[in-house]
Motif scaffolding. Structure first.
Motif, PDB file in Angstrom:
ATOM      1  N   ASP A 225       4.655 -42.659  35.229  1.00 39.27           N
ATOM      2  CA  ASP A 225       5.823 -42.086  35.902  1.00 39.27           C
ATOM      3  C   ASP A 225       5.818 -40.564  35.805  1.00 39.27           C
ATOM      4  O   ASP A 225       6.170 -39.869  36.766  1.00 39.27           O
ATOM      5  N   LEU A 226       5.424 -40.028  34.649  1.00 41.12           N
ATOM      6  CA  LEU A 226       5.328 -38.571  34.521  1.00 41.12           C
ATOM      7  C   LEU A 226       4.308 -38.003  35.501  1.00 41.12           C
ATOM      8  O   LEU A 226       4.541 -36.958  36.137  1.00 41.12           O
TER       9      LEU A 226
ATOM     10  N   GLY B 136       4.796 -35.443  38.882  1.00 49.84           N
ATOM     11  CA  GLY B 136       4.174 -34.127  38.801  1.00 49.84           C
ATOM     12  C   GLY B 136       4.351 -33.417  37.482  1.00 49.84           C
ATOM     13  O   GLY B 136       3.968 -32.243  37.352  1.00 49.84           O
ATOM     14  N   VAL B 137       4.877 -34.106  36.458  1.00 50.32           N
ATOM     15  CA  VAL B 137       5.130 -33.463  35.169  1.00 50.32           C
ATOM     16  C   VAL B 137       3.819 -33.082  34.484  1.00 50.32           C
ATOM     17  O   VAL B 137       3.725 -32.023  33.841  1.00 50.32           O
ATOM     18  N   LEU B 138       2.787 -33.917  34.614  1.00 49.16           N
ATOM     19  CA  LEU B 138       1.531 -33.642  33.927  1.00 49.16           C
ATOM     20  C   LEU B 138       0.827 -32.407  34.473  1.00 49.16           C
ATOM     21  O   LEU B 138      -0.065 -31.866  33.802  1.00 49.16           O
TER      22      LEU B 138
ATOM     23  N   ALA C   7       4.617 -49.901  27.466  1.00 46.34           N
ATOM     24  CA  ALA C   7       5.746 -48.989  27.690  1.00 46.34           C
ATOM     25  C   ALA C   7       5.280 -47.554  27.861  1.00 46.34           C
ATOM     26  O   ALA C   7       5.733 -46.841  28.773  1.00 46.34           O
ATOM     27  N   ILE C   8       4.365 -47.093  27.006  1.00 51.01           N
ATOM     28  CA  ILE C   8       3.925 -45.699  27.131  1.00 51.01           C
ATOM     29  C   ILE C   8       3.025 -45.523  28.350  1.00 51.01           C
ATOM     30  O   ILE C   8       3.025 -44.461  28.985  1.00 51.01           O
ATOM     31  N   ASP C   9       2.284 -46.554  28.731  1.00 49.57           N
ATOM     32  CA  ASP C   9       1.483 -46.475  29.948  1.00 49.57           C
ATOM     33  C   ASP C   9       2.377 -46.264  31.166  1.00 49.57           C
ATOM     34  O   ASP C   9       2.095 -45.417  32.028  1.00 49.57           O
ATOM     35  N   GLN C  10       3.474 -47.015  31.229  1.00 45.19           N
ATOM     36  CA  GLN C  10       4.403 -46.854  32.347  1.00 45.19           C
ATOM     37  C   GLN C  10       5.041 -45.472  32.329  1.00 45.19           C
ATOM     38  O   GLN C  10       5.203 -44.827  33.373  1.00 45.19           O
ATOM     39  N   PHE C  11       5.382 -44.991  31.145  1.00 49.00           N
ATOM     40  CA  PHE C  11       6.000 -43.669  31.009  1.00 49.00           C
ATOM     41  C   PHE C  11       5.054 -42.567  31.485  1.00 49.00           C
ATOM     42  O   PHE C  11       5.439 -41.693  32.268  1.00 49.00           O
ATOM     43  N   LEU C  12       3.808 -42.606  31.037  1.00 48.81           N
ATOM     44  CA  LEU C  12       2.848 -41.580  31.443  1.00 48.81           C
ATOM     45  C   LEU C  12       2.552 -41.666  32.937  1.00 48.81           C
ATOM     46  O   LEU C  12       2.387 -40.635  33.607  1.00 48.81           O
TER      47      LEU C  12
ATOM     48  N   ALA D  81      13.945 -41.813  28.115  1.00 46.91           N
ATOM     49  CA  ALA D  81      13.246 -40.534  27.995  1.00 46.91           C
ATOM     50  C   ALA D  81      12.835 -39.991  29.353  1.00 46.91           C
ATOM     51  O   ALA D  81      12.850 -38.772  29.588  1.00 46.91           O
ATOM     52  N   LEU D  82      12.467 -40.880  30.276  1.00 44.71           N
ATOM     53  CA  LEU D  82      12.100 -40.432  31.619  1.00 44.71           C
ATOM     54  C   LEU D  82      13.297 -39.799  32.318  1.00 44.71           C
ATOM     55  O   LEU D  82      13.161 -38.768  33.005  1.00 44.71           O
TER      56      LEU D  82
END
Length: 737
Positions: free
Chosen positions: A439-440, A444-446, A432-437, A381-382
């Protein structure tokens, strides 16, 4: 050995061993699994003693089948409660002893193997007493013994009516008792309807509070949101209790911290603790989220499937609305798309791009039967987000994980750290979601994306009140400083589409219902859910109504919907209870007034690669014709065309049907050979003498090539009705997608 043999030959050995089998083992099961509730013990003793007086002194060939069935019921109850947190119904018994389902959903064995072993051992000991004591008549039971089951069951009934418990059903009943109580409740309801037959049931239910669009609240933001994009992350089966901020806000006694990392992210966003999930099943949750409408509050045809027959209501769904306002809309999930027809539903409600397991090229960390493990999914997804960032258009991305679905696989190091595989799978998702967020954020996605993290349904938590309806909504927005950390009020999945359109200050279609999470409201609101077999309705004025399988409703004083405790106010049946059910029925018919005469087309021109062998009826299904509803007295016609794509490879096709996961014979060949020159063309029909719900077709195939299912149409109609003019497969496929 001689001592044991001598004891088994004693006159009362048969009675003692039967008591052990029917009463001691169930009581030990309840104690060992933590289902301790006085009413549950009373239920076990009542049903156990009833079977005891019925089967004692009966011929072995008469008693043995009943005892085997009773044992399977106990095993099925323990398995389904362990897997999804609910008591089974009769059809689930077939589901749970299906070897293929056991292999896929329990990892090849039972969650409670000791129970099956204990029941088998007790049964064998009882049989030994029959054999060794065959020459000695068993003593008769005193006549007053027959009063024991009656008194125990009446005592259970009286306790539930004088001081009803809102505990989980499996804590209060065993399955035979629940089915008996449901039958009595149905007779009672019919008697009440007959006695109250004065026309009041013809009055339409009041629906405005459940269906209207409510934007009268005070906006939290003084201007349209600054985010350019929107991302909805849907976590399979995660209840709201896993988020620490939710537990704290609702003063929950549940304190197990299975998702500490997501809970830390929640401290940076806006959480909505009292967030309602309206039903079970992924496709129903996605429909409510994305289309601002309740899905069926029963086991009828999912509204996402019903929507394939329409070309207007789908345009009001969130993806279609954002597409119309210049967003590129994308849907990505970690499982195959064809099951539950998501390959058709998602494009139909406005997604420009719909992708599933076949899109991922990165390696998996686990061999998971339902799809991509969560770590591998979020890594893929990333990469997908990286591709979207290169586009000039704003985008909407909806993600769906599958890793926290039973059998709850996780790496060995996680399995060693946690008590159960379910906990380990949740912990794996948390990392997994912690790493994804993270990375986002690093990319700069957030800064320019509204991120909403929620779940499709809740896999429940044993002992936590309303856990099956308790969802969560975590919103990470660029203007977080203007938003509260805890959003008060009752909200649910029906509010999500409205909330996102409201964030961007875009027009909101009248077809959507619900409130905006980005507004404060001075008054309560009506809301409903149907989970674990209970229909629940909150009137927005401090009363939660809970209607159970006996069609009896109980009122509780509760400011919100989700609460750790609630004060019992009284119970009722009759017209008031039927009005609650009438509201649910009216919501069920928001798209279609009747399931009759709807032409469902599940075929498409897509090329489907085959596996060398069929491993699973569910995961290997080639079409999305699941959970259809067929009314009593109707007639169903099915037409299909399947061809092999590769001239050099033959394909082998099977077609199965299941109702509530129980096989339904259609009289079709077990296996059908298909080639490029000789496609499989079938046209058959069957009657529905009784109403069918959760009726699923499983089109399965194996071989070395690929197939095209260009036509799979299903029409249910009134018998004798003139057959409508047939569409071509291409026309119908285009109409449905």
């Amino acid at each position: 050995m001689n001592t044991l043999r001598g004891w088994l030959q004693r006159p009362y050995a048969r009675l003692i061993t039967l008591i052990g089998l029917l009463m001691v083992v169930p009581l030990c099961l309840r104690l060992a699994l933590g289902w301790a509730n006085p009413l549950g013990y009373l239920s076990d003793l009542g049903i156990g003693s009833l079977l005891l007086v019925l089967l004692y002194r009966r011929a072995w060939w008469l008693a043995l089948p009943v005892l085997v069935l009773w044992g399977l019921i106990n095993v099925a109850s323990a398995e389904l409660v362990s897997a999804v947190g609910r008591l089974p119904n009769v059809s689930d018994l077939h589901y749970l002893i299906d070897p293929q389902f056991i292999e896929n959903s329990t990892g090849g064995g039972f969650a409670q193997p000791w129970l099956a072993a204990a029941l088998l051992l007790a049964l064998l000991v009882w049989l030994a007493t029959l054999w060794l004591g065959r020459s000695t008549p068993a003593p008769r039971l005193p006549r007053k013994t027959w009063a024991a089951p009656l008194l125990l069951l009446i005592g259970h009934w009286g306790a539930q009516h004088l001081q009803p418990s809102d505990d989980d059903e499996w804590r209060l009943y065993n399955l035979p008792h629940q089915l008996l109580a449901a039958s009595v409740g149905e007779v009672q309801t019919r008697a009440e309807e007959w006695l109250e037959d004065d026309g009041i049931d013809d009055l339409p239910p009041q629906m405005a509070g459940l269906t209207q669009l409510d934007l009268d609240g005070q906006p939290l933001l003084s201007a349209p949101g600054r985010a350019r994009n929107v991302m909805i992350i849907t976590l399979e089966g995660i209840p709201g209790a896993y988020i620490a901020a939710n537990r704290e806000a609702l003063h929950s006694r549940y304190q197990e911290n299975l998702m500490p990392k997501l809970s830390r992210w929640a401290e940076r966003g806006m959480n909505t603790p009292d967030y309602v999930l309206h039903s079970h099943q992924t496709i129903r949750g996605l429909y409510a989220m994305l289309c601002g409408d309740y899905d069926k509050l029963d086991n009828g045809t999912p509204k996402g499937v019903e929507m394939l027959t329409q070309s207007e209501r789908n345009q009001a769904c969130l993806p279609a609305q954002l597409h119309n306002h210049g967003f590129a809309t994308h849907y990505l999930q970690g499982a195959g798309l064809r099951f539950m027809a998501k390959d058709k539903i998602m494009p139909h409600i406005g997604f420009d791009t719909t992708l599933g397991l076949e899109w991922f090229t990165n390696a998996s960390y686990l061999d998971f039967p339902w799809g991509k493990d969560d770590k591998a999914f979020f890594e893929g997804a990333l990469d997908y987000v990286g591709q979207l960032k290169k586009q000039k258009k704003p985008w909407m991305l909806t993600l769906l994980t599958v890793g926290t679905h039973q059998p709850y696989s996780a790496p060995d190091d996680y399995l060693e750290r946690y008590d159960t595989a379910k906990q380990a799978a949740v912990g794996y998702l948390d990392d997994a979601i912690d790493q994804f967020l993270s990375d986002l954020e690093r990319q700069g996605v957030l800064k320019d994306t509204l991120v909403v993290i929620t779940s499709d349904e809740s896999h429940g938590i044993d002992g936590v009140r309303l856990a099956s309806s308790w969802g969560f909504n975590l919103m990470l927005a660029p203007e977080q400083a203007q938003l509260p950390k805890v959003k008060t009020g009752v909200y649910g999945h029906v509010d999500l589409a409205t909330s996102i359109l409201d964030y961007f200050a875009l027009p909101i279609p009248d077809a959507l219902s619900g409130r905006s999470l980005l507004r404060n409201y001075d008054t309560g609101r009506e809301i409903m859910s149907f989970t674990n077999g209970k229909l629940r309705y909150h009137d927005g004025q401090g009363t939660l109504t809970d209607c159970d399988f006996q069609q009896r409703c109980r009122n509780y004083a509760s400011d919100g919907f989700i609460a750790d405790r609630a004060t019992f106010k009284g119970q009722y049946g009759g017209f008031r209870a039927r009005q609650i059910a009438a509201r649910a029925t009216a919501l069920d018919h928001s798209l279609l007034r009747t399931p009759l005469n709807q032409h469902y087309q599940f075929g498409s021109p897509a090329i489907i690669p085959l596996q060398a062998q069929i491993k699973d009826d569910w995961a290997d299904n080639l079409i999305g014709a699941q959970y259809l509803e067929m009314p009593k007295g109707s007639h169903t016609r099915v037409r299909l065309t399947v061809r092999s794509v590769d001239p050099q490879q033959d394909a082998y096709i099977l077609l199965k049907a299941k109702e509530l996961e129980q096989d339904v014979p259609l009289g079709l060949p077990d296996e059908m050979r298909v080639t490029a020159d000789q496609p499989l063309v079938m046209d058959f029909s069957f009657d529905n003498p009784q109403s069918r719900k959760a009726f699923s077709f499983h089109l399965l195939g194996y071989g070395l090539g690929a197939v095209e299912v260009s036509d799979f149409s299903v029409v249910t109609e009134t018998p004798g009705q003139d057959e409508p003019q047939e569409e071509s497969a291409e026309d119908t496929a285009a109409h449905s997608s």
